[in-house]
Design a protein around this motif. Structure first.
Motif: not given
Length: 915
Positions: A177, A179, A241-242, A245, A276
Motif C-alpha cells: 500500500r 499513499p 494499511p499494511r 492491494r 476505511g
C-alpha cells in the motif's frame, strides 16, 4: 493487419554504426583568419545572410541573418558550396562561380557589389546577428512539472508490467500500500517498449491524508451461513494499511463467493461515513468481454474510457478507490471461453499496477485467470471459501437448521458450502432419499455427487424445461423461463423448485455449476427452433418488428445469444432497431464472437465499439441510437438515418472522419488565408486539412508534420500558418503552404512573457485585422488585435486554475472571448462590456474544449468536459440547448461560421448540425 501488428527483426536489433568512408569533400567551416564575404539578397530586397570564404584555411560557409524568417537559407547555400568543393574549386573560385548562380526567391542571390572583408569570422557572425533579440524562454503554465528521465532498465520494467511503471518515493514497497502523496507518477510505454509519456500524479507531494471523524458508519447487514469470519476478514483487509492491494476470493462453485462480495458492497457503500470501509465500484463480469467490462467499469467510476489503456489514463488521478469484480470465471460465457483470462490480462493486470487502487476479484483457483492475476500481483492475498476457517461451523449448522427437512444431516455433509446446502436441502425436500454426500470429500467432488443424484431424481417431464435453462447460459427470470417456447413449457413452474436462485435473487440458474455440466450431457438443444419461434412472436404480419421498446432488453439479448449458438445472429446484428433495444452486454459479446470466429468486421460493429463508452452505460435506447448515428454518418448513411429516427435527437451528424485505430486525433482548428473554409486536424503525426462539408481530406493542401503529438493547442493564422502550443507554454509557428520559409506574422502578436505561462491559444481572422488570444495557468485570458494595439484582459482572472481552452467570435461590433478552465467553468467576456455575473456553464469536471461562432441562426457556444459530456447552446429566435455523449471526451471543438459543429474526439472528428 493494422500498423500496430507490424513487426520486423530489425526493430529489436542493436544499432551498428560502421565507417564506410570519409564522405564527400567539404570546405572547413571555421577559421581564425580574416574572411571575405558577400550578401545574399532575396526578391523582396531583404538580406538573408552572408556567404564567406578564406583560401588560407580552405574554409567557406554561410551565416544566416538571425532576424530573417527563412530558417533554411543556409541549407541552400551550403549545398552550393558542397558542389563547388566536389569540382575541386578553391573557396574564392567557388565564390566567383556562385556570382553567376540565380539563387532562388526566398534564399536570395549573391550580389557582387556588396563584397567586403571582415577581420574575423566572429565579426561576421556579429553582423549576421544585428537587429536580432534572442527569444525569451517560455514560462511554463502554472502547475507544470517536468517529466523525470527514464532509464533503459526502467523501460524494460514498464514493458513487463503491462506498459506502466510508477515512480515511488524511497522507503515504500512498490507491491504494498502506497499513499498517493508518495507516488510522483507513471511512465507509460507502448507494446514495443517505447516511451509514450509520463503521467504526473496530481496528489504527489500533497499533505498526507489525515484520519477524520468518520461519524456513524453505514449499518453492516447480517451475513448468513456462518460466514462472519470471512466477512470480518474482508472488513479488516479494507481497513488495514499494511494489507496487500489485491485480494482474490476463491472457492468451488456454490461456495458463496458472489454472495460474500455482494454483501461487502452493500456493507461498504462509496459514501460510507466510515472512510476505511468503502467499495467504490462493484462489477459482475458475467457475460462481459474486455470491451464491455472496460466500458461498464469506467461508467461506474464516472470516467470515460473505450479501451483498458484509456481507463488506465483516466485513473492516473491519485484518487484511492476500491474495486470489486465478481463472476470473473463466467465472463464471456461458453461462447468466448478465453474471456476470463483476457479480462484478467488486458484489463485487471494493468489496474493492479496502480498504487492507489485496491481490487477484490472473485475467481476460482486453478483457472488461467487466477494464474494471471497471481503472477501480476506480488504479495497478493487469497480468501478461499472452501477452507473451513472462513465459516463458523456452529452458525452454519444453525443456518441450515432454519431450512426445511433433515437440516442436521445436510449440514454435516455440505459444510462449509452454502450452495451445496441449498441444493441438497431442496433435493431432500423433493425426493424421498435426497443425496448422501461424503463429508471427507472436497466440496467440488461433493457437488458432482449431488449433481448426479439431482439429475437422477429429476422427473423426465421436467427435463426439457431444465435443459432450456441450461442452454441459455445465464440466469433467467421466471417470466423469461416461462416464455421460452420449448417442449415441457407447462412444467417450468414445477421445475423452478429444483434450481437455485441467482446471486441477486432476480432469476434462476443451475448452481453449483456441476448441475449445468450434467445437464449438458443430455440431447442437444435446438437453438435454431427456439430463435424461429421467439422471432415469430416479435414480428408484425408485414415482417417488421413489433414495438421493441416494450420488450425487455434482456429478452432480446437472450434471443441474440441463442442465435449465436444457432449460427444465425447476422440478421440481428445488422438490424439497427434490434441493436438499440437489445441488452448492450449481449450485443457486445455477439460482435466479439463474430470477430473471433472470422466473421467480417461490419461498419455497425465498428460504430458500436466507437460509441461503447456511451452505449454500455446508457439505459435509454435513444442515447445508444444517437451515438451509433454519429459514428455511421457518411459511412453507412442508410443505417445512420435509421439510428437518427430511433434516437429522435435535436441534431444530425453529417460525416465522421477517421484514420484508423492507430492515428488518434489531437486538435482541430479553423483554417484561414489560403485554407479558409477548411478544417485543420492534428491526427497521428501530422496536421491534415479536411473539407468540413464532406469530412474528407482535401487535395488543396498536403499534411504538415506535427512537431509534438501532445500539443496543448492548435490555431491558424490569417495567412494559413499554424500555431502549435506545447505543454511548456511555447507557441511554435509552422508555415503551411505559400512561401515555406515565412511563418505567419500572427506569431508576432503573441505576448513574449506571461507570468503564469500560456495554457491555451486561439485566433480570429476578421476584416480589420487578425486577433490572437491566449489563456494562462492562472486563469487569465488576454487578446490583442495585431498591428500595435494593446493587450486586453479582464480585471480579474476568469478561472480558478489554468485556462484549458478558449475561442473568439466577432459579436455586435466587439470580440467575444469564450474560455473553459480546469475548474469546470465556461465564461464569456467582451472588452468594454460589464462582466457577466455567472459563467455560461459550471460542472465539477475540467473543461476540455470550448468553441464559439456567430452563426446565421444565432450565437452558438459549444463546451466539452472531461467526463465526455458535450453541450451545445444557441441563442437566437429560439434558444436551444443540447447535451450529447458520443464516446471519449472531446479533445477540441471547432465551429464554422455556418454553424457546423466539428467534434474532435480521440477516435475521429464528427461533423454535426443543430438544423
Amino acid at each position: 493487419m493494422s500498423n500496430s501488428d507490424w513487426t520486423s527483426d530489425r526493430l529489436s536489433q542493436d544499432l551498428q554504426f560502421k565507417v564506410v568512408g570519409e564522405g564527400p569533400p567539404r570546405y572547413t567551416r571555421t577559421t581564425e583568419q580574416s574572411v571575405e564575404f558577400v550578401k545574399a539578397i532575396n526578391d523582396r530586397g531583404l538580406v538573408t545572410g552572408y556567404l564567406w570564404v578564406c583560401d588560407a584555411d580552405d574554409a567557406a560557409g554561410f551565416e544566416r541573418r538571425l532576424v530573417d524568417r527563412n530558417l533554411n537559407s543556409d541549407i541552400f547555400w551550403y549545398g552550393k558550396l558542397h558542389d563547388a568543393k566536389a569540382q575541386g574549386l578553391s573557396p574564392s573560385q567557388a565564390l566567383q562561380r556562385l556570382f553567376t548562380d540565380p539563387g532562388n526567391p526566398s534564399d536570395g542571390r549573391l550580389v557582387p557589389d556588396t563584397r567586403a572583408v571582415a577581420s574575423s569570422l566572429a565579426e561576421l557572425k556579429g553582423l549576421a546577428a544585428e537587429g536580432w533579440t534572442p527569444p525569451k524562454e517560455p514560462v511554463p503554465p502554472l502547475g507544470y512539472r517536468p517529466d523525470p528521465p527514464i532509464s533503459d532498465a526502467q523501460l524494460k520494467q514498464a514493458e513487463a508490467r503491462s506498459g506502466w511503471l510508477y515512480k515511488v518515493d524511497e522507503g515504500y514497497d512498490p507491491a504494498g500500500r502506497i499513499p498517493p502523496h508518495a507516488v510522483e507518477g507513471a511512465w507509460q510505454v507502448n507494446s514495443r517498449g517505447a516511451l509514450m509519456r509520463f503521467w504526473h500524479n496530481p496528489a504527489y507531494g500533497s499533505a498526507p491524508a489525515t484520519a477524520t471523524p468518520s461519524g456513524e458508519a453505514t449499518a453492516v447487514p447480517p451475513i448468513q451461513a456462518g460466514r462472519r469470519p470471512a466477512g470480518r476478514a474482508l472488513l479488516d483487509w479494507l481497513e488495514d494499511p499494511r494489507a496487500p492491494r489485491f485480494c482474490r476470493i476463491a472457492g468451488s462453485s456454490g461456495s458463496g463467493r458472489t454472495h460474500l462480495l455482494t454483501w461487502l458492497a452493500a456493507a461498504c457503500p462509496p459514501d460510507n461515513p466510515h472512510t476505511g470501509r468503502r467499495v467504490h465500484v462493484a462489477l459482475s463480469a458475467e457475460g462481459l468481454t474486455v470491451r464491455s467490462a472496460t466500458w461498464l467499469l469506467a461508467d461506474r467510476l464516472n470516467v470515460a474510457a473505450r479501451t483498458p489503456t484509456d481507463l488506465m489514463e483516466a485513473l492516473q488521478d491519485g484518487i484511492p478507490r476500491v474495486l470489486v469484480v465478481t463472476d470473473l470465471d463466467r465472463a464471456g460465457s461458453d461462447l468466448l471461453p478465453d474471456m476470463p483470462e483476457r479480462i484478467a490480462t488486458e484489463l485487471l493486470t494493468p489496474l493492479l499496477q496502480v498504487p492507489w487502487l485496491r481490487l477484490l476479484v472473485e475467481s476460482a483457483s486453478g483457472t488461467p485467470a487466477a494464474a494471471t492475476l497471481t503472477a501480476a500481483a506480488p504479495g497478493w492475498a487469497v480468501l478461499d471459501l472452501d477452507a473451513p476457517r472462513w465459516t463458523d461451523r456452529d452458525r452454519f449448522i444453525a443456518w441450515c437448521a432454519r431450512r426445511p427437512d433433515r437440516p442436521q444431516v445436510v449440514a454435516d455433509q455440505v459444510y462449509p458450502s452454502p450452495g451445496l446446502a441449498r441444493q441438497a436441502t431442496r433435493l431432500a425436500a423433493l425426493t424421498p432419499t435426497g443425496a448422501v454426500l461424503d463429508p471427507a470429500a472436497s466440496p467440488a467432488d461433493r457437488a458432482s455427487d449431488l449433481a448426479a443424484a439431482w439429475w437422477a431424481a429429476l422427473p423426465d417431464e421436467l427435463r426439457p424445461a431444465i435443459r432450456s435453462l441450461a442452454a441459455s447460459g445465464r440466469p433467467l427470470t421466471a417470466v423469461e423461463w416461462i416464455s421460452l417456447p420449448v417442449d415441457g413449457q407447462s412444467f417450468v413452474r414445477k421445475a423452478d423448485g429444483w434450481v437455485s436462485p441467482s446471486a441477486d435473487g432476480r432469476g434462476c440458474r443451475l448452481e453449483p455449476e456441476q448441475l449445468a455440466q450434467i445437464t449438458a450431457g443430455s440431447p442437444p438443444f435446438d437453438h435454431a427452433a427456439l430463435v424461429r419461434e421467439i422471432t415469430t412472436g416479435l414480428r408484425r404480419p408485414d415482417g417488421g418488428w413489433a414495438d421493441l421498446a416494450k420488450v425487455e432488453p434482456g429478452w432480446l439479448g437472450l434471443l441474440l445469444r441463442h442465435a449465436l449458438y444457432a449460427g444465425c445472429a447476422d440478421q440481428f446484428l445488422s438490424d439497427p432497431e434490434f441493436l438499440v433495444h437489445a441488452d448492450p452486454v449481449e450485443v457486445t459479446a455477439a460482435f466479439e464472437y463474430t470477430r473471433t470466429t472470422g466473421g467480417p468486421r461490419s461498419e455497425l460493429a465498428e460504430a458500436w465499439h466507437l460509441g461503447g463508452p456511451v452505449i454500455a452505460g446508457a439505459s435509454d435506447p435513444a442515447v445508444r441510437a444517437a451515438a451509433l448515428h454519429a459514428w455511421l454518418a457518411g459511412r453507412n448513411q442508410e443505417a445512420a438515418d435509421r439510428f437518427a429516427t430511433e434516437s429522435g435527437q435535436g441534431w444530425r451528424a453529417l460525416w465522421s472522419y477517421r484514420r484508423g485505430d492507430i492515428e488518434r486525433v489531437h486538435r482541430t482548428a479553423l483554417g484561414y488565408g489560403p485554407f479558409s473554409g477548411l478544417l485543420a486536424v492534428a491526427v497521428g503525426h501530422a496536421v491534415r486539412f479536411i473539407d468540413p462539408g464532406t469530412g474528407s481530406d482535401t487535395a488543396k493542401a498536403g499534411p504538415v508534420r506535427l512537431l509534438d503529438r501532445r500539443i496543448a493547442g492548435l490555431a491558424c493564422g490569417e495567412d494559413g500558418g499554424l500555431f502549435m502550443l506545447n505543454r511548456l507554454g511555447a507557441v511554435t509557428a509552422v508555415p503551411a503552404g505559400g512561401d515555406p520559409g515565412m511563418p505567419s506574422r500572427a506569431a508576432e502578436g503573441l505576448p513574449e512573457y506571461i507570468d503564469n505561462g500560456v495554457s491555451a491559444i486561439a485566433t480570429l481572422s476578421v476584416d480589420d485585422g487578425p486577433i490572437q488570444a491566449v489563456g494562462d495557468g492562472g486563469g487569465k485570458v488576454t487578446y490583442v488585435r495585431l498591428g500595435g494595439a494593446a493587450f486586453l484582459s479582464p480585471d480579474q482572472p476568469l478561472h480558478n486554475g489554468p485556462v484549458t481552452s478558449l475561442d473568439l467570435a466577432q459579436v455586435d461590433g466587439g470580440v467575444l472571448v469564450v474560455s473553459g478552465g480546469v475548474d469546470g467553468k465556461v465564461w464569456t467576456w467582451m472588452h468594454g462590456r460589464p462582466p457577466m455575473p455567472d459563467p455560461v456553464d459550471a460542472r465539477e469536471h475540467p473543461v476540455t474544449a470550448v468553441a464559439v461562432a456567430n452563426t446565421p441562426k444565432g450565437l452558438l457556444i459549444a463546451s466539452a468536459w472531461a467526463d465526455g459530456l458535450i453541450r451545445l447552446r444557441r441563442w437566437g429566435a429560439t434558444a436551444t440547448m443540447v447535451d450529447l455523449r458520443l464516446g471519449l471526451p472531446a479533445r477540441d471543438l471547432t465551429l464554422t461560421p455556418a454553424g457546423l459543429v466539428c467534434l474532435a474526439l480521440p477516435e475521429g472528428v464528427l461533423g454535426l448540425t443543430l438544423d
